[in-house]
Design a protein around this motif. Structure first.
Motif, PDB file in Angstrom:
ATOM      1  N   VAL A  28       0.855  -1.189   0.000  1.00 57.09           N
ATOM      2  CA  VAL A  28       0.000   0.000   0.000  1.00 57.09           C
ATOM      3  C   VAL A  28       0.888   1.235   0.000  1.00 57.09           C
ATOM      4  CG1 VAL A  28      -1.594   1.343   1.417  1.00 57.09           C
ATOM      5  CG2 VAL A  28      -1.929  -1.106   1.171  1.00 57.09           C
ATOM      6  N   GLY A  29       0.506   2.225  -0.805  1.00 57.96           N
ATOM      7  CA  GLY A  29       1.275   3.463  -0.794  1.00 57.96           C
ATOM      8  C   GLY A  29       1.024   4.277  -2.041  1.00 57.96           C
ATOM      9  N   ARG A  30       1.730   5.399  -2.118  1.00 59.59           N
ATOM     10  CA  ARG A  30       1.592   6.288  -3.264  1.00 59.59           C
ATOM     11  C   ARG A  30       2.568   5.897  -4.367  1.00 59.59           C
ATOM     12  NH1 ARG A  30      -0.726  11.332  -2.498  1.00 59.59           N
ATOM     13  NH2 ARG A  30       0.926  12.368  -3.674  1.00 59.59           N
ATOM     14  N   VAL A  31       2.254   6.285  -5.582  1.00 59.99           N
ATOM     15  CA  VAL A  31       3.102   5.934  -6.727  1.00 59.99           C
ATOM     16  C   VAL A  31       4.526   6.472  -6.530  1.00 59.99           C
ATOM     17  CG1 VAL A  31       3.435   6.273  -9.212  1.00 59.99           C
ATOM     18  CG2 VAL A  31       1.142   5.788  -8.319  1.00 59.99           C
ATOM     19  N   GLU A  32       4.649   7.651  -5.901  1.00 64.98           N
ATOM     20  CA  GLU A  32       5.986   8.245  -5.745  1.00 64.98           C
ATOM     21  C   GLU A  32       6.888   7.408  -4.836  1.00 64.98           C
ATOM     22  OE1 GLU A  32       3.620  11.391  -4.306  1.00 64.98           O
ATOM     23  OE2 GLU A  32       4.891  11.772  -2.589  1.00 64.98           O
ATOM     24  N   ASP A  33       6.296   6.453  -4.117  1.00 63.79           N
ATOM     25  CA  ASP A  33       7.095   5.622  -3.202  1.00 63.79           C
ATOM     26  C   ASP A  33       7.234   4.167  -3.653  1.00 63.79           C
ATOM     27  OD1 ASP A  33       7.417   7.741  -1.371  1.00 63.79           O
ATOM     28  OD2 ASP A  33       5.395   7.364  -0.581  1.00 63.79           O
ATOM     29  N   VAL A  34       6.632   3.806  -4.765  1.00 63.18           N
ATOM     30  CA  VAL A  34       6.586   2.379  -5.102  1.00 63.18           C
ATOM     31  C   VAL A  34       7.945   1.871  -5.608  1.00 63.18           C
ATOM     32  CG1 VAL A  34       5.834   2.542  -7.539  1.00 63.18           C
ATOM     33  CG2 VAL A  34       5.067   0.622  -6.125  1.00 63.18           C
ATOM     34  N   ALA A  35       8.301   0.654  -5.199  1.00 60.87           N
ATOM     35  CA  ALA A  35       9.564   0.042  -5.626  1.00 60.87           C
ATOM     36  C   ALA A  35       9.349  -0.723  -6.927  1.00 60.87           C
ATOM     37  CB  ALA A  35      10.056  -0.923  -4.546  1.00 60.87           C
ATOM     38  N   ALA A  36      10.382  -0.720  -7.769  1.00 58.70           N
ATOM     39  CA  ALA A  36      10.291  -1.437  -9.042  1.00 58.70           C
ATOM     40  C   ALA A  36      10.018  -2.918  -8.810  1.00 58.70           C
ATOM     41  CB  ALA A  36      11.589  -1.244  -9.832  1.00 58.70           C
ATOM     42  N   SER A  37      10.619  -3.469  -7.759  1.00 68.12           N
ATOM     43  CA  SER A  37      10.442  -4.908  -7.498  1.00 68.12           C
ATOM     44  C   SER A  37       8.978  -5.227  -7.170  1.00 68.12           C
ATOM     45  CB  SER A  37      11.358  -5.356  -6.359  1.00 68.12           C
ATOM     46  OG  SER A  37      11.080  -4.583  -5.209  1.00 68.12           O
ATOM     47  N   ALA A  38       8.314  -4.318  -6.446  1.00 67.54           N
ATOM     48  CA  ALA A  38       6.899  -4.530  -6.095  1.00 67.54           C
ATOM     49  C   ALA A  38       6.033  -4.442  -7.339  1.00 67.54           C
ATOM     50  CB  ALA A  38       6.454  -3.495  -5.067  1.00 67.54           C
ATOM     51  N   LEU A  39       6.336  -3.467  -8.191  1.00 69.61           N
ATOM     52  CA  LEU A  39       5.578  -3.333  -9.455  1.00 69.61           C
ATOM     53  C   LEU A  39       5.714  -4.596 -10.284  1.00 69.61           C
ATOM     54  CD1 LEU A  39       6.469   0.224 -10.796  1.00 69.61           C
ATOM     55  CD2 LEU A  39       4.246  -0.593  -9.988  1.00 69.61           C
ATOM     56  N   ARG A  40       6.953  -5.090 -10.372  1.00 69.43           N
ATOM     57  CA  ARG A  40       7.187  -6.289 -11.203  1.00 69.43           C
ATOM     58  C   ARG A  40       6.441  -7.486 -10.638  1.00 69.43           C
ATOM     59  NH1 ARG A  40      12.629  -4.206 -11.870  1.00 69.43           N
ATOM     60  NH2 ARG A  40      12.598  -3.219 -13.915  1.00 69.43           N
ATOM     61  N   ALA A  41       6.449  -7.641  -9.316  1.00 70.10           N
ATOM     62  CA  ALA A  41       5.778  -8.806  -8.715  1.00 70.10           C
ATOM     63  C   ALA A  41       4.278  -8.762  -9.009  1.00 70.10           C
ATOM     64  CB  ALA A  41       6.029  -8.826  -7.209  1.00 70.10           C
ATOM     65  N   VAL A  42       3.665  -7.581  -8.889  1.00 73.83           N
ATOM     66  CA  VAL A  42       2.218  -7.457  -9.128  1.00 73.83           C
ATOM     67  C   VAL A  42       1.886  -7.728 -10.594  1.00 73.83           C
ATOM     68  CG1 VAL A  42       0.294  -5.802  -9.158  1.00 73.83           C
ATOM     69  CG2 VAL A  42       1.788  -5.945  -7.164  1.00 73.83           C
ATOM     70  N   PHE A  43       2.643  -7.105 -11.492  1.00 72.65           N
ATOM     71  CA  PHE A  43       2.341  -7.293 -12.925  1.00 72.65           C
ATOM     72  C   PHE A  43       2.704  -8.692 -13.397  1.00 72.65           C
ATOM     73  CE2 PHE A  43       0.600  -3.480 -14.831  1.00 72.65           C
ATOM     74  CZ  PHE A  43       0.684  -2.596 -13.769  1.00 72.65           C
ATOM     75  N   GLU A  44       3.751  -9.281 -12.833  1.00 71.39           N
ATOM     76  CA  GLU A  44       4.133 -10.630 -13.282  1.00 71.39           C
ATOM     77  C   GLU A  44       3.070 -11.655 -12.918  1.00 71.39           C
ATOM     78  OE1 GLU A  44       8.179 -11.389 -12.059  1.00 71.39           O
ATOM     79  OE2 GLU A  44       8.903  -9.923 -13.517  1.00 71.39           O
ATOM     80  N   LEU A  45       2.427 -11.503 -11.758  1.00 72.40           N
ATOM     81  CA  LEU A  45       1.354 -12.452 -11.413  1.00 72.40           C
ATOM     82  C   LEU A  45       0.031 -12.031 -12.056  1.00 72.40           C
ATOM     83  CD1 LEU A  45       0.276 -14.914  -9.969  1.00 72.40           C
ATOM     84  CD2 LEU A  45      -0.093 -13.510  -7.933  1.00 72.40           C
ATOM     85  N   ASN A  46      -0.420 -10.805 -11.776  1.00 73.50           N
ATOM     86  CA  ASN A  46      -1.774 -10.399 -12.179  1.00 73.50           C
ATOM     87  C   ASN A  46      -1.948 -10.299 -13.691  1.00 73.50           C
ATOM     88  OD1 ASN A  46      -1.886 -10.131  -9.423  1.00 73.50           O
ATOM     89  ND2 ASN A  46      -2.616  -8.027  -9.401  1.00 73.50           N
ATOM     90  N   VAL A  47      -0.877  -9.964 -14.403  1.00 73.87           N
ATOM     91  CA  VAL A  47      -0.996  -9.776 -15.860  1.00 73.87           C
ATOM     92  C   VAL A  47      -0.280 -10.902 -16.622  1.00 73.87           C
ATOM     93  CG1 VAL A  47      -0.683  -8.195 -17.790  1.00 73.87           C
ATOM     94  CG2 VAL A  47      -1.136  -7.279 -15.499  1.00 73.87           C
ATOM     95  N   VAL A  48       1.028 -11.050 -16.389  1.00 76.25           N
ATOM     96  CA  VAL A  48       1.772 -12.072 -17.151  1.00 76.25           C
ATOM     97  C   VAL A  48       1.223 -13.471 -16.836  1.00 76.25           C
ATOM     98  CG1 VAL A  48       4.046 -13.071 -17.617  1.00 76.25           C
ATOM     99  CG2 VAL A  48       3.820 -10.615 -17.258  1.00 76.25           C
TER     100      VAL A  48
END
Ligand code: NAP
Length: 248
Positions: free
Chosen positions: A94-114
């Motif tokens: 949970v958090g704002r876009v200005e604080d998000v880590a690349a690793s967290a983005l990748r984990a979410v997109f790799e499961l939810n999308v890929v």
């Protein structure tokens, strides 16, 4: 003929509720899970009480090799799948876009999308009438976050579910001529463990306040919409997103 259903993330929550409904409707079921083996095996044991076959298959569906192994197990132990519920998903931090880590983005997109793409790819290879299959139905788990944006909470999650909506539409148009229907269900707030890392039911009250039906939903209420979309009762329905959100 009996349907053969693959549910990703079937060990608990919406996935487990879907397995229970599917077994009661006579589907043989493959229950994929990531880490909770005992929970997945308990869901499988419940399913077999309806006289259907059920297998629990470990696999991280964000990983191509695990997805290939999952579908190979289904081929060997149940047969060609006729239905897929792309349910496994995570919300990330949970958090704002200005604080998000690349690793967290990748984990979410790799499961939810890929992961969603990879499982659908394997399902289409087996269901397509152009490849000797008998057709089938796919339901992807989206979220009303896709149209709300989830500002200050998890824009990354909302964006991943918007990708699921576009994927649902595109794949439906691509494989409709191959005898495959593709739809999505977009839940609102559903009482499951997905909310535990976000503070559990402490986060429910303001959301319930904003929900016309005035409560959280249950996993079984989502499962019933999924089962309708998989069933022949929805035989002319494809490329659509059905919201199960209490009107929010
Ligand atoms: P949940 O209770 O957290 O259950 C998640 C399931 O996914 C578990 O079976 C888990 O397996 C599995 N999983 C997690 N990561 C995985 C991976 N990498 N590979 C394979 N399986 C994995 O979630 P839920 O609330 O039922 O949500 C199901 C879907 O509905 C998700 O796509 C979610 O985004 C969507 N949704 C939920 C809500 C809601 O309010 N609950 C609202 C909108 C949309 P283990 O048990 O082994 O960990």
């Amino acid at each position: 003929m009996r349907g053969i259903l693959v549910v990703t993330g079937g060990s608990r929550g919406i996935g487990a509720a879907t397995v229970r409904r599917a077994a009661a409707a006579g589907y043989d079921v493959a229950i994929n899970y990531r880490s909770r083996q005992a929970a997945a095996e308990a869901v499988a044991a419940d399913a077999t009480r309806h006289g259907v076959r059920a297998i629990a298959v470990q696999g991280d569906v964000a990983k191509d090799a695990d997805v290939l192994r999952l579908f190979e197990r289904v081929d060997e132990e149940l047969g060609r799948p006729t239905a897929l519920v792309n349910n496994a998903g995570i919300v990330g931090p949970v958090g704002r876009v200005e604080d998000v880590a690349a690793s967290a983005l990748r984990a979410v997109f790799e499961l939810n999308v890929v992961g969603c793409f990879l499982c659908a790819r394997e399902a289409v290879r087996r269901m397509s009438t152009k490849r000797g299959g008998q057709g089938g139905a796919i339901v992807n788990l989206s979220s009303i976050a896709a149209r709300m944006g989830s500002a200050n909470v998890f824009v990354h999650y909302a964006a991943s579910k918007a990708a699921v909506d576009a994927f649902t539409l595109g794949l439906a148009r691509e494989v409709g001529p191959d005898g495959i229907r593709v739809n999505a269900v977009a839940p609102g707030l559903i009482d499951t463990e997905i909310h535990a890392p976000l503070g559990g039911d402490a986060r429910y009250p303001p959301i319930v306040e904003a929900t016309p039906l005035g409560r959280v939903g249950t996993a079984d209420e989502v499962a019933q919409a999924i089962m309708w979309l998989l069933s022949d009762a929805a035989s002319f329905v494809t490329g659509t997103v059905v919201e199960v959100s209490g009107g929010r």
